[in-house]
Design a protein around this motif. Structure first.
Motif, mmCIF file in Angstrom:
data_model
loop_
_atom_site.group_PDB
_atom_site.id
_atom_site.type_symbol
_atom_site.label_atom_id
_atom_site.label_comp_id
_atom_site.label_asym_id
_atom_site.label_seq_id
_atom_site.Cartn_x
_atom_site.Cartn_y
_atom_site.Cartn_z
ATOM 1 N N ILE A 1 -4.463 15.177 34.498
ATOM 2 C CA ILE A 1 -5.152 15.807 33.366
ATOM 3 C C ILE A 1 -4.185 15.876 32.189
ATOM 4 C CG2 ILE A 1 -6.443 17.827 32.577
ATOM 5 C CD1 ILE A 1 -6.797 18.586 35.545
ATOM 6 N N TYR A 2 -4.588 15.273 31.075
ATOM 7 C CA TYR A 2 -3.811 15.334 29.841
ATOM 8 C C TYR A 2 -4.561 16.233 28.856
ATOM 9 C CZ TYR A 2 -1.435 11.239 31.776
ATOM 10 O OH TYR A 2 -0.733 10.378 32.580
ATOM 11 N N PHE A 3 -3.838 17.157 28.219
ATOM 12 C CA PHE A 3 -4.476 18.046 27.248
ATOM 13 C C PHE A 3 -3.390 18.670 26.371
ATOM 14 C CE2 PHE A 3 -3.336 20.648 30.814
ATOM 15 C CZ PHE A 3 -3.038 21.907 30.323
ATOM 16 N N SER A 4 -3.816 19.495 25.438
ATOM 17 C CA SER A 4 -2.873 20.217 24.585
ATOM 18 C C SER A 4 -3.284 21.671 24.500
ATOM 19 C CB SER A 4 -2.833 19.609 23.177
ATOM 20 O OG SER A 4 -2.324 18.296 23.206
ATOM 21 N N LEU A 5 -2.298 22.517 24.285
ATOM 22 C CA LEU A 5 -2.528 23.932 24.004
ATOM 23 C C LEU A 5 -2.173 24.189 22.550
ATOM 24 C CD1 LEU A 5 -1.042 25.721 27.167
ATOM 25 C CD2 LEU A 5 -3.448 25.429 26.583
ATOM 26 N N LYS A 6 -2.940 25.085 21.912
ATOM 27 C CA LYS A 6 -2.648 25.389 20.513
ATOM 28 C C LYS A 6 -2.881 26.864 20.232
ATOM 29 C CE LYS A 6 -7.257 24.483 18.658
ATOM 30 N NZ LYS A 6 -8.053 23.784 17.635
ATOM 31 N N ASP A 7 -2.221 27.320 19.178
ATOM 32 C CA ASP A 7 -2.530 28.618 18.598
ATOM 33 C C ASP A 7 -2.656 28.411 17.095
ATOM 34 O OD1 ASP A 7 0.076 28.364 17.670
ATOM 35 O OD2 ASP A 7 0.899 29.794 19.139
ATOM 36 N N GLU A 8 -2.534 29.449 16.315
ATOM 37 C CA GLU A 8 -2.758 29.329 14.878
ATOM 38 C C GLU A 8 -1.689 28.498 14.180
ATOM 39 O OE1 GLU A 8 -2.900 32.066 16.566
ATOM 40 O OE2 GLU A 8 -4.971 32.754 16.382
ATOM 41 N N GLU A 9 -0.501 28.318 14.811
ATOM 42 C CA GLU A 9 0.619 27.706 14.085
ATOM 43 C C GLU A 9 1.191 26.462 14.747
ATOM 44 O OE1 GLU A 9 3.505 30.751 13.563
ATOM 45 O OE2 GLU A 9 2.237 31.972 12.250
ATOM 46 N N ALA A 10 0.884 26.201 16.024
ATOM 47 C CA ALA A 10 1.551 25.069 16.693
ATOM 48 C C ALA A 10 0.704 24.547 17.851
ATOM 49 C CB ALA A 10 2.933 25.511 17.193
ATOM 50 N N THR A 11 1.091 23.354 18.315
ATOM 51 C CA THR A 11 0.443 22.738 19.479
ATOM 52 C C THR A 11 1.504 22.325 20.482
ATOM 53 O OG1 THR A 11 0.494 20.509 18.528
ATOM 54 C CG2 THR A 11 -1.457 21.867 18.070
ATOM 55 N N LEU A 12 1.083 22.230 21.749
ATOM 56 C CA LEU A 12 1.992 21.852 22.827
ATOM 57 C C LEU A 12 1.303 20.828 23.729
ATOM 58 C CD1 LEU A 12 4.631 22.334 24.474
ATOM 59 C CD2 LEU A 12 3.375 24.112 25.725
ATOM 60 N N PRO A 13 1.847 19.576 23.826
ATOM 61 C CA PRO A 13 1.255 18.592 24.733
ATOM 62 C C PRO A 13 1.532 18.970 26.191
ATOM 63 C CG PRO A 13 3.237 17.688 23.724
ATOM 64 C CD PRO A 13 2.979 19.024 23.059
ATOM 65 N N CYS A 14 0.495 18.852 27.008
ATOM 66 C CA CYS A 14 0.610 19.253 28.415
ATOM 67 C C CYS A 14 0.123 18.133 29.337
ATOM 68 C CB CYS A 14 -0.199 20.514 28.688
ATOM 69 S SG CYS A 14 0.254 21.931 27.676
ATOM 70 N N VAL A 15 0.604 18.175 30.567
ATOM 71 C CA VAL A 15 0.134 17.272 31.605
ATOM 72 C C VAL A 15 0.053 18.067 32.907
ATOM 73 C CG1 VAL A 15 2.478 16.471 32.140
ATOM 74 C CG2 VAL A 15 0.494 15.065 32.781
ATOM 75 N N CYS A 16 -1.016 17.809 33.683
ATOM 76 C CA CYS A 16 -1.205 18.529 34.949
ATOM 77 C C CYS A 16 -1.536 17.519 36.029
ATOM 78 C CB CYS A 16 -2.324 19.565 34.800
ATOM 79 S SG CYS A 16 -2.646 20.508 36.314
ATOM 80 N N PHE A 17 -0.757 17.534 37.110
ATOM 81 C CA PHE A 17 -0.957 16.595 38.210
ATOM 82 C C PHE A 17 -1.817 17.197 39.325
ATOM 83 C CE2 PHE A 17 2.943 15.316 36.090
ATOM 84 C CZ PHE A 17 2.784 13.934 35.971
ATOM 85 N N TYR A 18 -2.538 18.263 39.003
ATOM 86 C CA TYR A 18 -3.411 18.919 39.973
ATOM 87 C C TYR A 18 -4.854 18.820 39.465
ATOM 88 C CZ TYR A 18 1.072 20.797 41.494
ATOM 89 O OH TYR A 18 2.366 20.923 41.926
ATOM 90 N N PRO A 19 -5.595 17.796 39.880
ATOM 91 C CA PRO A 19 -6.951 17.568 39.329
ATOM 92 C C PRO A 19 -7.951 18.663 39.674
ATOM 93 C CG PRO A 19 -6.522 16.095 41.189
ATOM 94 C CD PRO A 19 -5.210 16.777 40.853
ATOM 95 N N ASN A 20 -7.612 19.535 40.635
ATOM 96 C CA ASN A 20 -8.539 20.614 40.980
ATOM 97 C C ASN A 20 -8.657 21.649 39.867
ATOM 98 O OD1 ASN A 20 -5.751 21.008 41.955
ATOM 99 N ND2 ASN A 20 -6.458 23.086 42.423
ATOM 100 N N TYR A 21 -7.770 21.578 38.865
ATOM 101 C CA TYR A 21 -7.830 22.510 37.741
ATOM 102 C C TYR A 21 -8.724 21.995 36.613
ATOM 103 C CZ TYR A 21 -4.033 25.448 39.553
ATOM 104 O OH TYR A 21 -3.277 26.295 40.306
ATOM 105 N N ILE A 22 -9.388 20.859 36.829
ATOM 106 C CA ILE A 22 -10.187 20.272 35.755
ATOM 107 C C ILE A 22 -11.333 21.180 35.315
ATOM 108 C CG2 ILE A 22 -11.776 19.048 37.300
ATOM 109 C CD1 ILE A 22 -10.406 17.789 33.917
ATOM 110 N N ASN A 23 -11.823 22.041 36.222
ATOM 111 C CA ASN A 23 -12.908 22.962 35.859
ATOM 112 C C ASN A 23 -12.435 24.128 35.001
ATOM 113 O OD1 ASN A 23 -14.841 21.484 37.288
ATOM 114 N ND2 ASN A 23 -14.359 22.538 39.208
#
Length: 399
Positions: free
Chosen positions: A44-66
């Motif tokens: 799972i590839y995604f990003s986290l963000k708040d009002e001022e910045a973003t953070l690229p993330c990767v998760c190797f646990y596909p059970n968290y897709i929900n």
């Protein structure tokens, strides 16, 4: 004095060693809003963000897709990892907890419920997609890959279809106003059969122009059928619910609106071949049936004639016999009547020696009828004698 240069790989290795050696950076919980989610080979590839910045993330646990869904607010626990080869920092996530929805997602759900309550999603308002489409209006950016995909798919399948492009922004400030205006213009454009509103995939923020009320109402009020082809198959926007038909991708939208001309030609040839073969089989069967009936008629015609001739001969014989019987019967009855008539025939009476007495034209059958003063005629079988009565003598005895 110049410092000696080092290689890129060596510098990236130093940076990675710093991150790996810093224990305070291991298993850090980070809170943020999810956007740009994609899944590739169970990663799972995604990003986290708040009002001022973003953070690229990767998760190797596909059970968290929900839990890692667009617009969700989560706490992701993980460790920063610097990739030497790409010179890129990712946050490797090992645990995910939901803490609520993001601001955009909450706005999305609020507007969705409002438009649903007003009936903008009702199936009764959906306009049918035309069967024979000659011109497609496309609302998207002229510079993106979307319009090229739509052209390639459409003209590969049916080169005779026209495409009219209305160039708009697909994200950013003012994009929703341009899209709504384009829908209004296209809805009244002559000879447009159907409209595709399209753009490529992206995060909830990237697709936000298609989640606005102005675009939703322009779509609902458009007099021509609209297909929404926004994002990827997993992306859902407000326009998807209001439009007359949703396509999972822009290319799929082009496929839904066009028929494959080569396939139609092939199907036509196949239908013609089937018709030709079926007609040939039917004609041959009818010819064989005709031959069979002709043989049956010719083979049985003579038998029928012979059979009918015997019936006719038999009927003729019966008719003759019945007619002879009828004649004989009549001859017999005539003979009886003739004998009866002969018995009462006066001539026959005269032939047997009887005579007839007449006086003044009247037959005298009684002595009392004689007028002694007048002559009488005595009629025999061969002549008449005129005589005069000399005496009147009446007896009751007849000899």
């Amino acid at each position: 004095m110049m410092t000696q240069a080092i290689t890129v790989s060596k510098l990236n290795t130093y940076i990675k060693q710093i991150f790996d050696s810093e224990q305070l950076l291991h298993n850090i919980p980070v809170v943020g809003e999810v956007f740009g989610v994609s899944l590739s080979r169970n990663v799972i590839y995604f990003s986290l963000k708040d009002e001022e910045a973003t953070l690229p993330c990767v998760c190797f646990y596909p059970n968290y897709i929900n839990k890692i869904v667009e617009g969700a607010k989560i706490v992701a626990t993980g460790t920063p990892n610097f990739y030497i080869k790409g010179g890129r920092l990712n946050f490797n996530v090992v645990q995910v907890e939901n803490v609520g929805q993001g601001r955009l997602y909450e706005e999305f759900m609020k507007l969705k419920q409002k438009l649903f309550d007003e009936g903008l999603f009702d199936e009764s308002h959906k306009k049918p997609i035309p069967k024979d489409i000659k011109r497609i209006g496309v609302i998207t950016s002229k510079e993106g890959a979307v319009i090229q995909d739509i052209k390639n798919v459409t003209w590969r399948r049916n080169p005779s279809v026209d495409i009219v492009l209305y160039n708009t922004k697909v994200q950013g400030n003012g994009a929703e106003n341009e899209i709504a205006h384009a829908i209004e213009i296209m809805g009244n454009y002559p000879n447009i059969d159907v409209i595709i509103v399209a753009r490529g995939g992206g995060s909830l923020e990237d697709l936000w122009a298609y989640n606005t009320e102005i675009v939703a109402r322009a779509t609902y009020n458009c007099p021509k059928p609209i297909i929404s082809a926004v994002g990827h198959e997993t992306d859902f926007t407000i326009i998807d619910f209001v439009s007359d038909l949703r396509a999972p991708t822009p290319s799929a939208g082009a496929e839904l609106l066009t028929y494959n001309l080569n396939e139609k030609k092939y199907e036509t040839r196949e239908l013609f071949n089937k018709f030709y073969k079926s007609s040939k089989i039917y004609l041959n069967s009818q010819i064989n049936l005709l031959y069979s009936q002709s043989y049956f008629i010719s083979n049985n015609f003579e038998k029928a004639i012979i059979s009918n001739q015997s019936v006719i001969e038999k009927g003729k014989t019966n008719l003759i016999n019945n007619f002879d019987y009828y004649l004989n019967q009549k001859y017999y009855e005539l003979g009886i009547q003739e004998n009866t008539l002969n018995k009462i025939n006066p001539v026959e009476m005269l032939n047997r020696g009887y005579a007839k007495v007449e006086q003044e034209g009247s037959i005298i059958n009684s002595a009392n009828q004689l007028d002694l003063n007048k002559n009488m005629n005595i009629v025999f079988k061969d002549g008449v004698i005129v005589a005069s009565p000399i005496k009147k003598e009446i007896t009751n005895e007849i000899k």
